[in-house]
Motif scaffolding. Structure first.
Motif, PDB file in Angstrom:
ATOM      1  N   ILE A 175     -47.015  57.088  63.754  1.00  0.00           N
ATOM      2  CA  ILE A 175     -46.087  56.413  64.654  1.00  0.00           C
ATOM      3  C   ILE A 175     -44.775  57.172  64.565  1.00  0.00           C
ATOM      4  CG2 ILE A 175     -45.690  54.652  62.855  1.00  0.00           C
ATOM      5  CD1 ILE A 175     -44.972  52.700  65.102  1.00  0.00           C
ATOM      6  N   GLU A 176     -44.237  57.472  65.717  1.00  0.00           N
ATOM      7  CA  GLU A 176     -43.064  58.344  65.779  1.00  0.00           C
ATOM      8  C   GLU A 176     -42.024  57.725  66.696  1.00  0.00           C
ATOM      9  OE1 GLU A 176     -44.189  62.294  67.069  1.00  0.00           O
ATOM     10  OE2 GLU A 176     -42.264  62.564  68.042  1.00  0.00           O
ATOM     11  N   MET A 177     -40.775  57.733  66.277  1.00  0.00           N
ATOM     12  CA  MET A 177     -39.697  57.264  67.138  1.00  0.00           C
ATOM     13  C   MET A 177     -38.468  58.122  66.909  1.00  0.00           C
ATOM     14  SD  MET A 177     -39.296  53.211  67.512  1.00  0.00           S
ATOM     15  CE  MET A 177     -40.249  52.347  66.306  1.00  0.00           C
ATOM     16  N   GLN A 178     -37.769  58.396  67.980  1.00  0.00           N
ATOM     17  CA  GLN A 178     -36.471  59.042  67.865  1.00  0.00           C
ATOM     18  C   GLN A 178     -35.458  57.911  67.849  1.00  0.00           C
ATOM     19  OE1 GLN A 178     -36.784  62.559  68.109  1.00  0.00           O
ATOM     20  NE2 GLN A 178     -38.970  62.134  68.329  1.00  0.00           N
ATOM     21  N   ILE A 179     -34.629  57.872  66.815  1.00  0.00           N
ATOM     22  CA  ILE A 179     -33.673  56.760  66.692  1.00  0.00           C
ATOM     23  C   ILE A 179     -32.260  57.308  66.505  1.00  0.00           C
ATOM     24  CG2 ILE A 179     -33.136  54.579  65.525  1.00  0.00           C
ATOM     25  CD1 ILE A 179     -35.901  54.601  64.299  1.00  0.00           C
ATOM     26  N   HIS A 207     -32.721  61.206  66.059  1.00  0.00           N
ATOM     27  CA  HIS A 207     -33.485  61.953  65.062  1.00  0.00           C
ATOM     28  C   HIS A 207     -34.874  61.348  64.940  1.00  0.00           C
ATOM     29  CE1 HIS A 207     -30.269  64.632  63.768  1.00  0.00           C
ATOM     30  NE2 HIS A 207     -29.479  63.626  64.113  1.00  0.00           N
ATOM     31  N   ASN A 208     -35.783  62.225  64.545  1.00  0.00           N
ATOM     32  CA  ASN A 208     -37.208  61.905  64.566  1.00  0.00           C
ATOM     33  C   ASN A 208     -37.651  61.261  63.241  1.00  0.00           C
ATOM     34  OD1 ASN A 208     -40.022  62.104  64.508  1.00  0.00           O
ATOM     35  ND2 ASN A 208     -40.089  64.279  65.039  1.00  0.00           N
ATOM     36  N   TYR A 209     -38.079  60.022  63.299  1.00  0.00           N
ATOM     37  CA  TYR A 209     -38.589  59.333  62.109  1.00  0.00           C
ATOM     38  C   TYR A 209     -40.064  59.015  62.347  1.00  0.00           C
ATOM     39  CZ  TYR A 209     -33.599  58.905  61.376  1.00  0.00           C
ATOM     40  OH  TYR A 209     -32.267  59.197  61.235  1.00  0.00           O
ATOM     41  N   THR A 210     -40.906  59.608  61.528  1.00  0.00           N
ATOM     42  CA  THR A 210     -42.347  59.506  61.746  1.00  0.00           C
ATOM     43  C   THR A 210     -43.048  59.046  60.472  1.00  0.00           C
ATOM     44  OG1 THR A 210     -42.297  61.242  63.431  1.00  0.00           O
ATOM     45  CG2 THR A 210     -44.410  60.885  62.335  1.00  0.00           C
ATOM     46  N   ILE A 211     -44.046  58.203  60.638  1.00  0.00           N
ATOM     47  CA  ILE A 211     -44.882  57.788  59.505  1.00  0.00           C
ATOM     48  C   ILE A 211     -46.315  58.238  59.790  1.00  0.00           C
ATOM     49  CG2 ILE A 211     -45.849  55.827  58.231  1.00  0.00           C
ATOM     50  CD1 ILE A 211     -43.296  54.247  59.074  1.00  0.00           C
ATOM     51  N   TYR A 212     -46.883  58.975  58.833  1.00  0.00           N
ATOM     52  CA  TYR A 212     -48.302  59.337  58.882  1.00  0.00           C
ATOM     53  C   TYR A 212     -49.033  58.402  57.955  1.00  0.00           C
ATOM     54  CZ  TYR A 212     -48.327  64.050  60.972  1.00  0.00           C
ATOM     55  OH  TYR A 212     -48.277  65.123  61.799  1.00  0.00           O
ATOM     56  N   TRP A 213     -50.161  57.932  58.380  1.00  0.00           N
ATOM     57  CA  TRP A 213     -50.891  56.970  57.544  1.00  0.00           C
ATOM     58  C   TRP A 213     -52.376  57.295  57.623  1.00  0.00           C
ATOM     59  CZ3 TRP A 213     -52.160  51.491  59.691  1.00  0.00           C
ATOM     60  CH2 TRP A 213     -52.840  50.746  58.723  1.00  0.00           C
ATOM     61  N   TRP A 245     -43.697  59.881  54.905  1.00  0.00           N
ATOM     62  CA  TRP A 245     -42.526  59.552  55.712  1.00  0.00           C
ATOM     63  C   TRP A 245     -41.851  60.877  56.079  1.00  0.00           C
ATOM     64  CZ3 TRP A 245     -44.423  56.740  51.799  1.00  0.00           C
ATOM     65  CH2 TRP A 245     -44.363  55.345  51.818  1.00  0.00           C
ATOM     66  N   PHE A 246     -41.579  61.086  57.340  1.00  0.00           N
ATOM     67  CA  PHE A 246     -40.913  62.310  57.791  1.00  0.00           C
ATOM     68  C   PHE A 246     -39.578  61.971  58.442  1.00  0.00           C
ATOM     69  CE2 PHE A 246     -45.379  63.564  58.058  1.00  0.00           C
ATOM     70  CZ  PHE A 246     -45.378  64.890  57.638  1.00  0.00           C
ATOM     71  N   ALA A 247     -38.567  62.805  58.194  1.00  0.00           N
ATOM     72  CA  ALA A 247     -37.327  62.731  58.959  1.00  0.00           C
ATOM     73  C   ALA A 247     -37.120  64.102  59.568  1.00  0.00           C
ATOM     74  CB  ALA A 247     -36.149  62.356  58.068  1.00  0.00           C
ATOM     75  N   ASP A 248     -36.974  64.157  60.868  1.00  0.00           N
ATOM     76  CA  ASP A 248     -36.838  65.432  61.588  1.00  0.00           C
ATOM     77  C   ASP A 248     -37.876  66.468  61.151  1.00  0.00           C
ATOM     78  OD1 ASP A 248     -34.905  64.614  63.313  1.00  0.00           O
ATOM     79  OD2 ASP A 248     -33.250  65.654  62.324  1.00  0.00           O
ATOM     80  N   GLY A 249     -39.097  66.025  60.988  1.00  0.00           N
ATOM     81  CA  GLY A 249     -40.183  66.961  60.690  1.00  0.00           C
ATOM     82  C   GLY A 249     -40.323  67.325  59.214  1.00  0.00           C
ATOM     83  N   LEU A 250     -39.366  66.927  58.370  1.00  0.00           N
ATOM     84  CA  LEU A 250     -39.494  67.232  56.943  1.00  0.00           C
ATOM     85  C   LEU A 250     -40.037  66.010  56.211  1.00  0.00           C
ATOM     86  CD1 LEU A 250     -36.227  69.161  55.963  1.00  0.00           C
ATOM     87  CD2 LEU A 250     -38.293  69.994  57.080  1.00  0.00           C
ATOM     88  N   HIS A 279     -35.854  56.233  71.431  1.00  0.00           N
ATOM     89  CA  HIS A 279     -36.289  57.137  72.476  1.00  0.00           C
ATOM     90  C   HIS A 279     -37.665  57.664  72.103  1.00  0.00           C
ATOM     91  CE1 HIS A 279     -35.649  60.052  75.582  1.00  0.00           C
ATOM     92  NE2 HIS A 279     -35.662  61.064  74.771  1.00  0.00           N
ATOM     93  N   GLN A 280     -38.511  57.909  73.089  1.00  0.00           N
ATOM     94  CA  GLN A 280     -39.790  58.577  72.840  1.00  0.00           C
ATOM     95  C   GLN A 280     -40.637  57.973  71.732  1.00  0.00           C
ATOM     96  OE1 GLN A 280     -39.230  62.739  72.123  1.00  0.00           O
ATOM     97  NE2 GLN A 280     -38.812  63.165  74.258  1.00  0.00           N
ATOM     98  N   LEU A 281     -41.097  56.790  71.976  1.00  0.00           N
ATOM     99  CA  LEU A 281     -42.061  56.202  71.056  1.00  0.00           C
ATOM    100  C   LEU A 281     -43.385  56.942  71.216  1.00  0.00           C
ATOM    101  CD1 LEU A 281     -43.117  53.814  69.259  1.00  0.00           C
ATOM    102  CD2 LEU A 281     -43.551  52.606  71.403  1.00  0.00           C
TER     103      LEU A 281
HETATM  104  C1  LIG Z   1     -41.544  64.399  64.868  1.00  0.00           C
HETATM  105  O1  LIG Z   1     -41.998  64.647  63.554  1.00  0.00           O
HETATM  106  C2  LIG Z   1     -43.418  64.628  63.435  1.00  0.00           C
HETATM  107  C3  LIG Z   1     -43.730  64.787  61.953  1.00  0.00           C
HETATM  108  O2  LIG Z   1     -43.324  66.009  61.471  1.00  0.00           O
HETATM  109  C4  LIG Z   1     -44.021  65.723  64.300  1.00  0.00           C
HETATM  110  O3  LIG Z   1     -45.426  65.668  64.218  1.00  0.00           O
HETATM  111  C5  LIG Z   1     -43.578  65.527  65.743  1.00  0.00           C
HETATM  112  O4  LIG Z   1     -44.033  66.588  66.529  1.00  0.00           O
HETATM  113  C6  LIG Z   1     -42.057  65.453  65.821  1.00  0.00           C
HETATM  114  N1  LIG Z   1     -41.679  65.105  67.202  1.00  0.00           N
HETATM  115  C7  LIG Z   1     -40.792  65.796  67.900  1.00  0.00           C
HETATM  116  C8  LIG Z   1     -40.473  65.281  69.268  1.00  0.00           C
HETATM  117  O5  LIG Z   1     -40.267  66.802  67.467  1.00  0.00           O
END
Ligand SMILES: *[C@@H]1O[C@H](CO)[C@@H](O)[C@H](O)[C@H]1NC(C)=O
Ligand SMILES: *[C@@H]1O[C@H](CO)[C@@H](O)[C@H](O)[C@H]1NC(C)=O
Ligand SMILES: *[C@@H]1O[C@H](CO)[C@@H](O)[C@H](O)[C@H]1NC(C)=O
Length: 289
Positions: A71-75, A143-149, A156-161, A215-217
């Motif tokens: 699940i990914e959201m830009q917040i 900024h991109n906050y993503t959870i992989y499960w 937990w990712f922040a901006d891809g890290l 933005h961009q769920l």
């Molecule tokens: C947000 O981060 C995730 C996890 O790294 C990545 O898979 C995804 O492509 C990123 N989304 C954007 C819009 O950069």
């Protein structure tokens, strides 16, 4: 014919399982659970603003339940002095022995950085907090906050890290968050009884309304529609069809490990595994690894 039938069934179930909705819409894929009267969705459901004022907080949840995926959201977090408010972004299952994966954004005093707070519950047991400062300004832009499960790890990712990697610790007797489906939630609320400096700092309502922007769920998830008791069965019987169960997502790669260490060394401010006072020297079993 028989073989074709089996092939078709296999194909259909593969498609059904892999149809993680990628680009989701706040209009169609989420509902307001609180505060709909003064929060808004616009741009065809691509943008959402959650609002907090003295009258109401606000919250959304995904319509669908899922088991595994991302699940990914830009917040864009609340700018200015918003001490005492909290933005939660989390995935809970239901029931008393629930599993839950949390991101929370805690505001310290104005002039102090936001705190990215993470936690995980399995079978109703949490107490696994880690906190970080962002290495970017989380209020000036999205900024991109993503959870992989998946069954091997939760990241937990922040901006891809990757900022946190909670692995499969079943060998330590820790139940996996792998049998109960979850929904995604986000809320902006008043938590001035604990959020900022342990509750010392109260919300200054002169600055209301507080607004968090989204933005961009994106939901790359395995949607769950069936009864809870067959969830794990399905995940186990069709592992090949589940992209998130592939070895690629089973552990961090070498680059990600370096990134995780960089974040931990430079931006970590709290780790439950190092809090000797809190647990009387008794750490959760996974801390000894
Ligand atoms: C947000 O981060 C995730 C996890 O790294 C990545 O898979 C995804 O492509 C990123 N989304 C954007 C819009 O950069
Ligand atoms: C939020 O909704 C409440 C109830 O409808 C209303 O009284 C309040 O003025 C609204 N706040 C904003 C900032 O729109
Ligand atoms: C919050 O702000 C106070 C006051 O400036 C500071 O002493 C404290 O270290 C900050 N807490 C964190 C976790 O940044």
């Amino acid at each position: 014919m028989g073989n074709l039938g089996i092939l078709l069934v296999a194909l259909v179930s593969l498609v059904a399982l892999n149809q993680g909705l990628v680009h989701a819409h706040f209009y169609f894929d989420t509902v307001f659970t609180l505060g709909s009267q003064n929060s808004t969705i616009w741009d065809n459901g691509d943008n959402l603003a959650l609002l907090l004022d003295k009258v109401s907080c606000s919250a959304i949840q995904t319509n669908k339940e899922f088991l595994f995926g991302s699940i990914e959201m830009q917040i864009k977090l609340v700018p200015g002095n918003s001490a005492g408010t909290v933005i939660a972004y989390y995935m809970p299952s239901t029931g008393s022995k629930h599993d839950e994966i949390d991101f929370e954004f805690l505001r310290n005093l104005s002039g102090q950085p936001y705190i990215i707070h993470t936690n995980i519950f399995t079978q109703g047991v949490g107490n696994r907090e880690q906190q970080f400062y962002p290495w970017f300004n989380p209020t000036s832009d999205f900024h991109n906050y993503t959870i992989y499960w998946n069954p091997s790890q939760i990241v937990w990712f922040a901006d891809g890290l990757p900022i946190r990697d909670f692995r499969n610790y079943e060998r330590f007797g820790i139940p996996l968050a792998s049998k109960q489906s979850m929904r995604g939630y986000s809320s902006l609320w008043n938590a001035d009884d604990w959020a900022t400096r342990g509750g010392l700092i109260k919300i200054d309502w002169k600055n209301a309304p507080f607004i968090a922007r989204y933005h961009q769920l994106s939901l790359r998830t395995c949607t769950w529609t069936g009864p809870p008791d067959s969830i794990s069965q399905r995940a186990q019987t069709t592992p090949a069809a589940n992209w998130w169960a592939s070895p690629l997502y089973g552990k961090l790669n070498d680059v990600q490990k370096v990134q995780l260490n960089w974040v931990r060394e430079n931006f970590m401010i709290y780790d439950y595994c190092k809090d000797t006072k809190r647990f009387n020297g008794q750490f959760q079993p996974e801390c000894k690894r």
